[in-house]
Design an enzyme around this catalytic site. Structure first.
Site, PDB file in Angstrom:
ATOM      1  N   TRP A 311     -60.806  -9.010 -34.203  1.00  0.00           N
ATOM      2  CA  TRP A 311     -60.521 -10.304 -33.562  1.00  0.00           C
ATOM      3  C   TRP A 311     -61.788 -11.129 -33.417  1.00  0.00           C
ATOM      4  O   TRP A 311     -61.770 -12.349 -33.468  1.00  0.00           O
ATOM      5  CB  TRP A 311     -59.894 -10.042 -32.188  1.00  0.00           C
ATOM      6  CG  TRP A 311     -59.672 -11.252 -31.328  1.00  0.00           C
ATOM      7  CD1 TRP A 311     -58.559 -12.021 -31.276  1.00  0.00           C
ATOM      8  CD2 TRP A 311     -60.603 -11.821 -30.382  1.00  0.00           C
ATOM      9  NE1 TRP A 311     -58.724 -13.049 -30.359  1.00  0.00           N
ATOM     10  CE2 TRP A 311     -59.963 -12.940 -29.794  1.00  0.00           C
ATOM     11  CE3 TRP A 311     -61.899 -11.505 -29.976  1.00  0.00           C
ATOM     12  CZ2 TRP A 311     -60.583 -13.735 -28.832  1.00  0.00           C
ATOM     13  CZ3 TRP A 311     -62.515 -12.302 -29.023  1.00  0.00           C
ATOM     14  CH2 TRP A 311     -61.856 -13.411 -28.454  1.00  0.00           C
ATOM     15  N   HIS A 312     -62.915 -10.443 -33.252  1.00  0.00           N
ATOM     16  CA  HIS A 312     -64.168 -11.135 -32.979  1.00  0.00           C
ATOM     17  C   HIS A 312     -64.715 -11.881 -34.180  1.00  0.00           C
ATOM     18  O   HIS A 312     -65.475 -12.839 -34.012  1.00  0.00           O
ATOM     19  CB  HIS A 312     -65.231 -10.159 -32.455  1.00  0.00           C
ATOM     20  CG  HIS A 312     -64.990  -9.726 -31.050  1.00  0.00           C
ATOM     21  ND1 HIS A 312     -64.092  -8.738 -30.720  1.00  0.00           N
ATOM     22  CD2 HIS A 312     -65.509 -10.168 -29.886  1.00  0.00           C
ATOM     23  CE1 HIS A 312     -64.079  -8.581 -29.395  1.00  0.00           C
ATOM     24  NE2 HIS A 312     -64.926  -9.429 -28.860  1.00  0.00           N
ATOM     25  N   GLY A 313     -64.387 -11.453 -35.364  1.00  0.00           N
ATOM     26  CA  GLY A 313     -64.941 -12.194 -36.488  1.00  0.00           C
ATOM     27  C   GLY A 313     -64.551 -11.634 -37.834  1.00  0.00           C
ATOM     28  O   GLY A 313     -64.120 -10.488 -37.947  1.00  0.00           O
TER      29      GLY A 313
END
Lengths: 456, 353
Positions: A311-313
Site C-alpha cells: 500500500w505504501h508504494g
C-alpha cells in the site's frame, strides 16, 4: 467563518475549502477525488436499497474495483512500465495537455492522498454492505467526508461512523478545543520541522550512497531515518488533528509512542493506527482472522502485512518491508508459545524487549526507505561489517533537538501532548510553548522535504 | 461577563503573549544564531555587513570579476581591483559570488545602510535575460539565499527559508518551461527581423555542412548554444528587467549612484557562427538597456564589444571570463564613465598590458 455559519451550511464551506486545498497543488487531480466520491455515493445507495444479495455484492465489487483501479493506474502501473525520460514526458505534455498530464502523473507524480481517500471511501461502502451504517443521503455532506481537508492527504483514515456525525453536528466554538488545537499543531510542527527535516539530510546521505559509509555512519543513517519517518508522520497526524479540532472535530489518534513497544504486535497497535485497524477490519477479519486453522492464519498474517507494505508504494521493497513485519509477527507469536513471556517481567527484561523491537523495526525500515533491494542489502552488510569508512558529522543543534524529542517521547508515553501540558501552570506551559516556537522558527530544517507520507 | 466575551479576552491576551514571545525569539536568534546561519546560507550578506562601513564604492560581481587566464595573465587582479586603481582615494568593497544575477543583488542592495557608500557597481551580462538563465536549475538555490538576504527581521527570514516560501520550482519544471519557450514563443520585434519565428526553428535553420555535405556537429551545437543565449528581445515582461528597475529604485531611494557594468560578450565568435543577425540583436538589446537607464544617478556602461575574441579564456562557449587585457579595458571603461559620479577622485592608472 465556520462557527458563524448555520450548521446546515457548514458543509459548503468545508467542501469548498477541502477542494481548494487539494486543487491548489494540481487542479486536474480533483477529478479523481470527485470520481471516487460520486462512484461510492451512488453505489452505497444501490447497495443499501437492493434486496438481492448478488446485486449488492456486485455493487460492492464495483466500488472496490473503481477505487483500486484508480489507485492501480496512478500509483502502481508505473511498476510495469519501462522507465521514461522526464523531458520526453514534458514534450508529450506540451503537445497534448490531457495525455501529457496523465503520462506525467503515471510516471512522476502520484495524486496526493490517493491511497488515503480511496481507502476511506472503500471502508464506507464496505460498512454499508455489512449494514453497519446507513448510507449518507446528501451528496455534498458525503463529499465532505471523503475530502475533509485536515486528513485528506495523509490521514488518519477515518471511519464514516466516527467522522460523519461530527461533521453534521452543530459544533459550537469551544475555547478549550482551540487551545488544544494550537498545542497539537505546535508539537506537530516541532516534530516535522525540527526533527524530521533535520534528520532527513543525514539519512539521505547514507541511503543515496550506502557504499561510502562504515558501520557507525550507516547505523546512524538508518536510525536517523527511523526517527525521521516517525517524527514526520506523527507530526503530520498531530497537525491534522489540531486543524480538525479547531473546527470542533476529533480525529483518531494515529500514533502512540510506537518505539516503546515490546513486540511487533504492540508496535502495530501504536504505529499508523488508522491503517493497521483498516487492514484488520477489512482484510484480516474477512479472511477469517484468527478463527481459522493455524496454517491458514499464518498465510493471512503474511498476506495482510505484505499488502499493507505494498500500500505504501509501487516498489518491491515495500512488499519486502511488509513481509519482514509479517515474519517477525509470526516468529514472536510462535516463539511465545514455546517460551511464554511473563507479563510482570522485571524492568530489565521489559527494557530488553523494547530495545529488541526497536532495533528490528529500524532494520526493517532499510527496505522501506531504499529504492532497491541491492541498496538495502548493501546497507545491511555495512552495518554488520565493522569497517570504519567515511563518517557522518551531525551539527550540535540537531543533536540537541533530538535530545529534546527523545525526552518528550519518554514523557509522553501513552499520553497526548495537549492533555499532558494542560496539567501545568501557565508559566511552565508558556515556557514550553516558547521553546517549541523558538526551535521551529530558528532551527527548522531547510532542505526540500515534503511530508514522507504525501507520496503514498 | 458572557462566555464569548471571556473567550475573546483570553484569546487577545494569548495573542499578545505570542507576539511578545516572537519578539524575544527574534532577539535571541539575532544575538546568538544569526551570524552562523548567514555564514552557512547567506555568506554574501555577512560580507556586505562587514565591509559596507569602510567602503565608498561597492562592486557586486560574479565569476567574470575574478576569473583569469592562468597561462597568460601576469596579474590576477579582479575587474573591481583594476577599477579601484583609478580611484586610489576611495575604498572599494567587493561582493563576489558565482552565478549571482540582478534578482539576487537586489535584496543585498536593500541591506546597504552605511552612509559612506556613495556608489555601487552591479555587473550584468546579456545572457542573464535569456530563457536558460531565467529558468536555470541553479535558481532555486539562489532564491533560497535571496530569501535570507531580504531586509526583514532575521528570524522571519530563517522561518521563511525553512517553510520554503521562495521560488523553489523543481529543476524538471524549470527545464520544461525553458523548452516550451524555445519551442513555442514567437520571436517578434518591430525593429528587428528574425530569421525564424522561434528559437527552435532558428537553430534548425543553422547548419554547417562540409564539402561532402556532412554536418559539423560541434559547430552546430555551439551555434545552437549562441542562439539560445542571445536570441531574445528584452521587453517589459522580462524578470531581469524588472529586477533592474527595482534595483534602480532602491538605489535612488538610498541616494546611491548606480552603475550597471554591461559585460563584454564574444560577438566576433557569435558573428562567425550564427551571423550578423545575432550580433545586431545583441547590440539592440544593449542599446535598449543604455537608453532605459539614463538618469543623473544611474548609468549602463556598455562593454559589449570591447573585448576582442582572442582574449576570452573560454574561446568557444558563452562565458564572460576574460584574460588580464580584457579585465583591464573593461575596468578602464567603467572607471572613465564613472567620472560623472566621482570625477574629482579619478586617476589615470597604469597602461593596460
Amino acid at each position: 467563518m465556520y462557527y458563524l455559519l448555520p450548521s446546515k451550511w457548514r458543509w459548503v464551506l468545508l467542501l469548498a475549502a477541502s477542494y481548494f486545498f487539494y486543487g491548489y497543488w494540481k487542479v486536474e487531480f480533483l477529478s479523481l477525488i470527485v470520481f471516487s466520491t460520486v462512484l461510492d455515493y451512488f453505489l452505497a445507495q444501490k447497495i443499501h436499497s437492493s434486496q438481492n444479495q448478488w446485486a449488492r455484492r456486485i455493487f460492492l465489487l464495483c466500488s472496490i474495483a473503481g477505487n483500486l483501479g484508480v489507485l492501480f493506474i496512478f500509483k502502481y502501473l508505473v511498476l510495469f512500465l519501462p522507465e521514461v525520460d522526464p523531458m520526453m514526458v514534458n514534450v508529450a505534455a506540451s503537445e497534448s495537455p490531457i495525455m501529457g498530464t496523465i503520462k506525467h502523473a503515471i510516471h512522476f507524480s502520484i495524486p496526493v492522498g490517493i491511497s488515503f481517500y480511496t481507502f476511506q471511501t472503500m471502508s464506507y461502502t464496505i460498512d454499508v454492505f455489512f449494514k453497519r451504517i446507513n448510507p449518507e443521503k446528501h451528496l455534498g455532506r458525503f463529499a465532505v467526508f471523503v475530502s475533509f481537508f485536515p486528513q485528506l492527504v495523509a490521514g488518519p483514515i477515518e471511519r464514516f461512523s466516527h467522522l460523519q456525525p461530527q461533521l453534521k453536528s452543530a459544533a459550537k466554538f469551544g475555547y478549550s478545543n482551540l487551545q488544544n488545537a494550537f498545542r497539537l499543531m505546535l508539537y506537530g510542527f516541532f516534530l516535522k520541522m525540527c526533527i524530521a527535516d533535520n534528520l532527513s539530510p543525514i539519512s539521505d546521505l547514507v541511503f543515496d550512497d550506502p557504499g561510502l559509509y562504515g558501520s557507525g555512519a550507516t547505523l546512524t543513517g538508518v536510525l536517523a531515518f527511523g526517527f525521521q519517518i516517525y517524527a514526520d508522520f506523527a507530526g503530520y497526524s498531530l497537525i491534522a488533528q489540531g486543524a480538525a479540532l479547531a473546527l470542533g472535530i476529533h480525529l483518531i489518534d494515529n500514533f502512540k509512542t510506537p518505539y516503546w513497544s515490546k513486540n511487533i504486535s504492540e508496535f502495530w497497535h501504536r504505529w499508523h493506527i488508522s491503517l493497521s485497524t483498516w487492514f484488520r477490519d477489512y482484510l484480516y477479519i474477512p479472511l477469517g482472522g484468527n478463527r481459522v486453522k493455524q496454517w491458514r492464519w499464518a498465510i493471512n498474517i503474511m498476506l495482510v502485512f505484505t499488502i499493507s507494505g505494498f500500500w505504501h508504494g509501487a516498489n518491491w521493497t515495500f512488499l519486502i518491508w511488509g513481509g519482514i513485519h509479517g515474519a517477525l509477527f509470526l516468529f514472536e507469536r510462535y516463539g511465545e508459545k514455546i517460551v511464554p513471556l511473563r507479563t510482570n517481567s522485571n524492568r530489565f527484561i521489559q527494557g530488553s524487549r523494547i530495545l529488541k523491537t526497536f532495533l528490528l523495526v529500524q532494520l526493517a525500515w532499510i527496505f522501506f526507505r531504499s529504492r532497491s533491494t541491492e541498496k538495502s542489502l548493501t546497507i545491511l552488510k555495512n552495518i554488520f561489517r565493522g569497517e570504519t569508512a567515511e563518517s557522518l558529522s551531525i551539527e550540535p543543534v540537531v543533536l540537541l533537538l533530538f535530545a529534546i524529542f527523545f525526552v518528550s517521547d519518554v514523557i509522553l508515553y501513552n499520553k497526548r501532548f495537549d492533555r499532558w501540558i494542560d496539567k501545568f501552570q501557565w508559566p511552565l506551559r508558556w515556557s514550553i510553548y516558547a521553546v517549541l516556537i523558538f526551535c521551529i522558527l530558528a532551527f527548522a530544517g531547510h532542505f526540500n522535504h515534503p511530508f514522507i507520507y504525501f507520496q503514498f | 461577563m458572557s462566555v464569548r466575551k471571556q473567550a475573546t479576552i483570553k484569546i487577545v491576551i494569548r495573542l499578545a503573549a505570542l507576539a511578545l514571545i516572537l519578539l524575544v525569539c527574534n532577539w535571541t536568534y539575532t544575538r546568538y544564531f544569526w551570524k552562523s546561519d548567514l555564514d552557512k546560507h547567506a555568506e554574501m550578506l555577512l560580507e556586505l555587513l562587514e565591509i559596507q562601513d569602510t567602503s565608498d564604492v561597492l562592486y557586486f560581481g560574479e565569476s567574470s570579476n575574478f576569473s583569469y587566464n592562468p597561462e597568460k595573465d601576469s596579474l590576477q587582479d579582479r575587474i573591481s581591483d583594476f577599477i579601484s586603481y583609478h580611484y586610489p582615494d576611495l575604498n572599494f568593497g567587493t561582493i563576489n559570488s558565482s552565478a549571482y544575477h540582478m534578482g539576487i543583488y537586489l535584496p543585498l542592495v536593500k541591506q546597504i545602510t552605511s552612509e559612506r557608500v556613495k556608489t555601487i557597481i552591479v555587473t550584468l551580462n546579456l545572457r542573464t535575460f535569456d530563457q536558460a538563465a531565467i529558468h536555470s536549475e541553479l535558481e532555486s538555490a539562489l532564491q533560497k539565499k535571496a530569501c535570507m538576504y531580504e531586509p526583514r527581521p532575521p528570524l522571519v527570514n530563517r522561518a521563511l527559508m525553512s517553510l520554503k516560501l521562495y521560488d523553489h520550482t523543481p529543476a524538471i519544471e524549470r527545464s520544461r518551461k525553458m523548452w516550451e519557450e524555445w519551442t513555442y514563443d514567437t520571436l517578434k520585434s518591430d525593429s528587428f527581423s528574425f530569421p525564424a519565428p522561434t528559437i527552435k526553428r532558428w537553430c534548425e535553420l543553422t547548419k554547417f555542412p562540409d564539402s561532402n555535405g556532412v554536418e559539423n556537429i560541434e559547430k552546430r551545437q555551439l551555434a545552437d548554444h549562441y542562439i539560445k543565449a542571445y536570441a531574445f528581445i528584452i521587453d517589459e515582461e522580462n524578470p531581469r528587467l524588472k529586477d533592474m528597475d527595482a534595483l534602480a529604485k532602491v538605489a535612488h531611494d538610498k541616494g546611491i549612484n548606480l552603475v550597471f557594468n554591461l559585460l563584454a560578450e564574444n560577438t566576433e565568435y557569435a558573428d562567425s557562427l550564427v551571423g550578423p543577425n545575432l550580433v545586431h540583436l545583441m547590440r539592440q538589446n544593449a542599446n535598449f538597456l543604455i537608453r532605459r537607464f539614463r538618469d543623473p544617478k544611474v548609468m549602463v556602461v556598455n562593454n559589449l564589444e570591447l573585448v576582442p575574441g582572442w582574449d576570452y579564456t573560454d574561446q568557444k562557449w558563452t562565458t564572460e571570463h576574460y584574460s588580464q587585457y580584457g579585465r583591464q579595458i573593461i575596468a578602464k571603461n567603467v572607471a572613465e564613465q564613472m567620472q560623472i559620479f566621482l570625477g574629482a577622485e579619478y586617476f589615470v592608472a597604469q597602461d593596460i598590458k
